[in-house]
Design a protein around this motif. Structure first.
Motif, PDB file in Angstrom:
ATOM      1  N   SER A  65       0.815  -1.215   0.000  1.00  0.00           N
ATOM      2  CA  SER A  65       0.000   0.000   0.000  1.00  0.00           C
ATOM      3  C   SER A  65       0.848   1.265   0.000  1.00  0.00           C
ATOM      4  CB  SER A  65      -0.946   0.002   1.205  1.00  0.00           C
ATOM      5  OG  SER A  65      -0.220  -0.049   2.414  1.00  0.00           O
ATOM      6  N   LYS A  84     -10.868  -4.793   4.494  1.00  0.00           N
ATOM      7  CA  LYS A  84      -9.709  -5.144   3.673  1.00  0.00           C
ATOM      8  C   LYS A  84      -9.933  -6.492   3.010  1.00  0.00           C
ATOM      9  CE  LYS A  84      -4.711  -5.912   3.685  1.00  0.00           C
ATOM     10  NZ  LYS A  84      -3.442  -5.856   4.470  1.00  0.00           N
ATOM     11  N   ASN A  86      -8.510  -2.606   9.932  1.00  0.00           N
ATOM     12  CA  ASN A  86      -9.355  -2.430   8.753  1.00  0.00           C
ATOM     13  C   ASN A  86     -10.799  -2.858   9.029  1.00  0.00           C
ATOM     14  OD1 ASN A  86      -7.164  -1.661   6.820  1.00  0.00           O
ATOM     15  ND2 ASN A  86      -6.410  -3.682   7.407  1.00  0.00           N
TER      16      ASN A  86
END
Length: 699
Positions: A441, A592, A665
């Motif tokens: 990411s 996620k 997440n």
């Protein structure tokens, strides 16, 4: 002094460690007889300037109390009274966090003394080393200062004197930090949440107990500064107006001035002659003429050039340039592309509408950190900046880009500090050129606030376990430790340059990529996918550029590899239950695994397959649409869904950080409004089509 930030790593905490000696242990009647306090900053206790004060309680000190702390009636004769002591404590502490051992007792005494003196009382935010030790090691036989000090190997200092106990408590707190980190307690807010357990001890304390306080929501909202979001939404390439005009160092100054006037630019770049590029600005020309008159015009322009030219990446956000100019006191910066080539310049005139606020200076505070604790203090600003941008309704994708850039900057600065440490240890400079990479990411520009480390190193030459590799193994370990200390945890999957699988020479990496392409089982490719998001953040970026280009070309021609890469990502587990309701665990849904991971993986694989040299998920999907690969409407829905998921996760993470919950997440679904839940369901439904899209577009 700035208000403490909830995301401040404990190593960077600006605090006061306090201890009181009193006439007794019942807070209803106990009076202060001695105060000890020491400031804590950047991981060190400042013993110079500590507060050590005897206090006349205004009543006889019981002999039993004197037998413990050694402070008798004769010692306090003529000493200041409680009112003056309270004023000195308040001035010494300011708005700093107060740390103590069984601090609830000390705070209760201060509250009672304030009531007697008619003085206002405001509970400070506080941490208790007794409770933190219980969190860090619940199996200790007890949690008195002696037991904890014995476990941590901390020397007791003048036990039962206020200043001695304050210094010992400071040492205990610093020694507890790595143990707390191992338990997931990394930041001020997380430690405060742990210290709320003091409430459970209240019933056991004679005469009362003052519970710790954390920043209430109203204070958080008042402290949320408005922020000019423009510098966080636009990149330097968007506003760069000054082209690169090169000149020779031997060129007469008059010719250089004429060129700048003809081109209507404010600077001239001189070639790299071993000290980096040089720069001459219109101000330099005016100063030279003011100093030397007309004679200056015939002198070589190189004589007044500044070297080296300071630069910024073209893809960096504008706030980076503003902050750097502000710190360096310069008005011009060179602009480099991803391969390191100089492609332009940016001037203060280009950025005239912007100002270097504290928030904008975030990036340069990271770049300028002189040690790990200072790096941690700079890093702690990031969630506050993200929260301000959310309040300004900035797109979550832009905020993720800011977070990613600063994670890259923190990784780079960790490398700078690591190199300096290895030089101090006699290991010298890096033996060969190298590039430090961020993956996943951070490389894509899509990091949020639940971070861990994904990094790698590529160096010019050297064999596995050779002298070069051993140097970079040590460097990678130092980088990982520094990032872990500032609350960027170790990667659970081991994707860090300290591990042999994630460092190597360019030749080693080429062999590694070739072996990936030959694999026949998806389980052999775990974590390999994030390699294709790599971005260089330090060192020779050209090495990274060559490595990624070659890897993408090899992978593009291997359908078998790409199919295995897709399988390695696993199947999408539908988040929908009976009648279309979202299935949660403990009230939360992992966005996620349910959404972000599938769309990111699909965009990556399809971008490799179709030769799209982009990193971010939206740009990869947009690249497919522009090439008319697949249905444009389907791809646009995925781009929109990706934005929705980032927005929901980021908002939850900001809330969790304030509540002292480690960000993740996982989102509280029931906390969302009806419209937000509907939007989320639509996004997840769109991502549910990812397997079909990948199958259709792979060929």
């Amino acid at each position: 002094m700035a208000r403490p930030l909830p995301a401040t790593p404990l190593i960077a905490l600006d605090a006061v460690v306090l201890d009181l000696e009193t006439t007794g242990l019942d807070v209803r009647s106990a009076r202060i007889v001695q105060v000890g306090a020491v400031r804590l900053s950047e991981g060190h206790a400042a013993e110079d300037g500590a507060l050590s004060l005897l206090v006349d309680p205004g009543e006889p000190i019981p002999p039993a109390s004197t037998a413990i702390h050694g402070v008798g009636n004769d010692a306090v004769a003529g000493a200041p009274g409680p009112s003056e002591a309270l004023a000195q404590i308040a001035a010494f502490a300011g708005e700093r966090i107060v740390i103590g051992h069984t601090i609830g007792f000390d705070l209760a005494v201060l509250k009672a003394e304030s009531a007697r003196a008619g003085a206002p009382w405001k509970r400070p935010r506080s941490l208790d080393t007794r409770v933190l030790a219980q969190v860090a090691n619940p199996d200790l036989p007890g949690f008195g200062m002696e037991v904890i000090a014995g476990w941590l190997g901390v020397r007791l200092r003048d036990r039962h004197s206020a200043i001695g106990d304050a210094l010992t408590t400071a040492d205990l707190f610093l020694a507890l930090i790595p143990h707390l980190r191992d338990r997931g307690i990394r930041t001020l807010a997380e430690a405060e949440a742990a210290c709320k357990r003091l409430a459970d001890a209240a019933a056991a304390q004679p005469g009362g107990w003052e519970e710790p306080v954390v920043a209430p929501r109203a204070e958080r909202e008042r402290g949320l500064a408005r922020i000019d979001s423009y510098p966080y939404r636009h990149r330097i390439a968007d506003v760069m107006t000054s082209p690169v005009l090169f000149g020779e160092a031997a060129m007469p100054l008059v010719q250089a001035a004429r060129q700048m006037a003809d081109q209507r630019i404010s600077s001239l770049i001189l070639p790299d002659e071993g000290e980096g590029y040089g720069i001459v600005t219109e101000r330099d020309v005016l100063r030279a003429i003011a100093r030397d008159g007309a004679a200056a015009l015939d002198r070589p322009v190189g004589a007044i050039a500044t070297r080296p030219l300071r630069t910024v990446p073209a893809e960096a956000f504008i706030y980076r340039a503003v902050g750097r100019m502000n710190r360096l006191k310069v008005r011009h910066l060179g602009v480099r592309d991803e391969a390191g080539a100089l492609v332009g310049a940016i001037s203060a005139r280009d950025l005239l509408r912007l100002r270097a606020t504290e928030a904008i200076s975030l990036g340069d505070a990271i770049d300028d950190a002189r040690n790990v604790a200072a790096l941690a203090a700079a890093w702690a600003r990031l969630p506050a900046v993200a929260e301000s941008l959310v309040a300004e309704d900035v797109d979550a994708r832009a905020i993720a880009g800011v977070i990613s850039r600063e994670l890259g900057a923190a990784t780079r600065q960790a490398a700078v500090l690591a190199e300096a440490k290895l030089r101090q240890e006699g290991l010298g400079d890096p033996p060969v050129p190298y590039a430090l990479l961020v993956l996943g990411s951070a490389g894509r520009g899509e990091s949020l606030l639940a971070l861990d480390q994904d990094n790698a190193i590529v160096f010019a030459e050297g064999e596995p376990d050779g002298p070069e590799d051993r140097y970079f193994a040590r460097l990678g370990a130092e980088i990982a430790d520094a990032l872990h200390a500032i609350a960027v945890p170790y990667c659970k999957g081991g994707v860090m340059a300290r591990n042999p699988a994630w460092r190597g020479s360019l030749a080693t990496w080429h062999g590694r990529v070739a072996s990936w392409l030959e694999r026949s089982r998806p389980e052999d490719l775990l974590s390999v996918d994030i390699f294709f998001d790599l971005r260089a953040v330090h060192g020779e970026s050209g090495l990274a550029h060559r490595l990624l280009a070659d890897a993408q070309e090899g992978a593009r021609g291997s359908l078998a590899f790409l199919k295995l890469l897709a399988e390695a990502g696993g199947k999408i587990h539908s988040p929908f239950g009976l009648f279309g309701a979202l299935r949660t665990e403990d009230g939360r849904l992992d966005l996620k695994m349910s959404g972000l991971f599938p769309v990111v993986t699909a965009a990556r694989i399809l971008a490799i397959r179709h030769g799209i040299a982009e990193r971010s998920t939206p740009r990869r999907l947009e690249g497919l649409r522009k090439r008319q690969v697949g249905a444009g409407a389907d791809l646009e829905r995925l781009v929109a869904a990706h934005a929705v998921l980032l927005k929901r996760v980021l908002a939850q993470q900001i809330e969790d950080i304030h509540d002292g919950v480690p960000p993740s997440n996982k989102v509280k679904v029931k906390a969302l409004g009806r419209a937000e839940q509907s939007e989320l369901k639509d996004a997840l439904a769109a991502i549910g089509q990812v397997p079909h899209i990948v199958r259709d577009l792979m060929f």
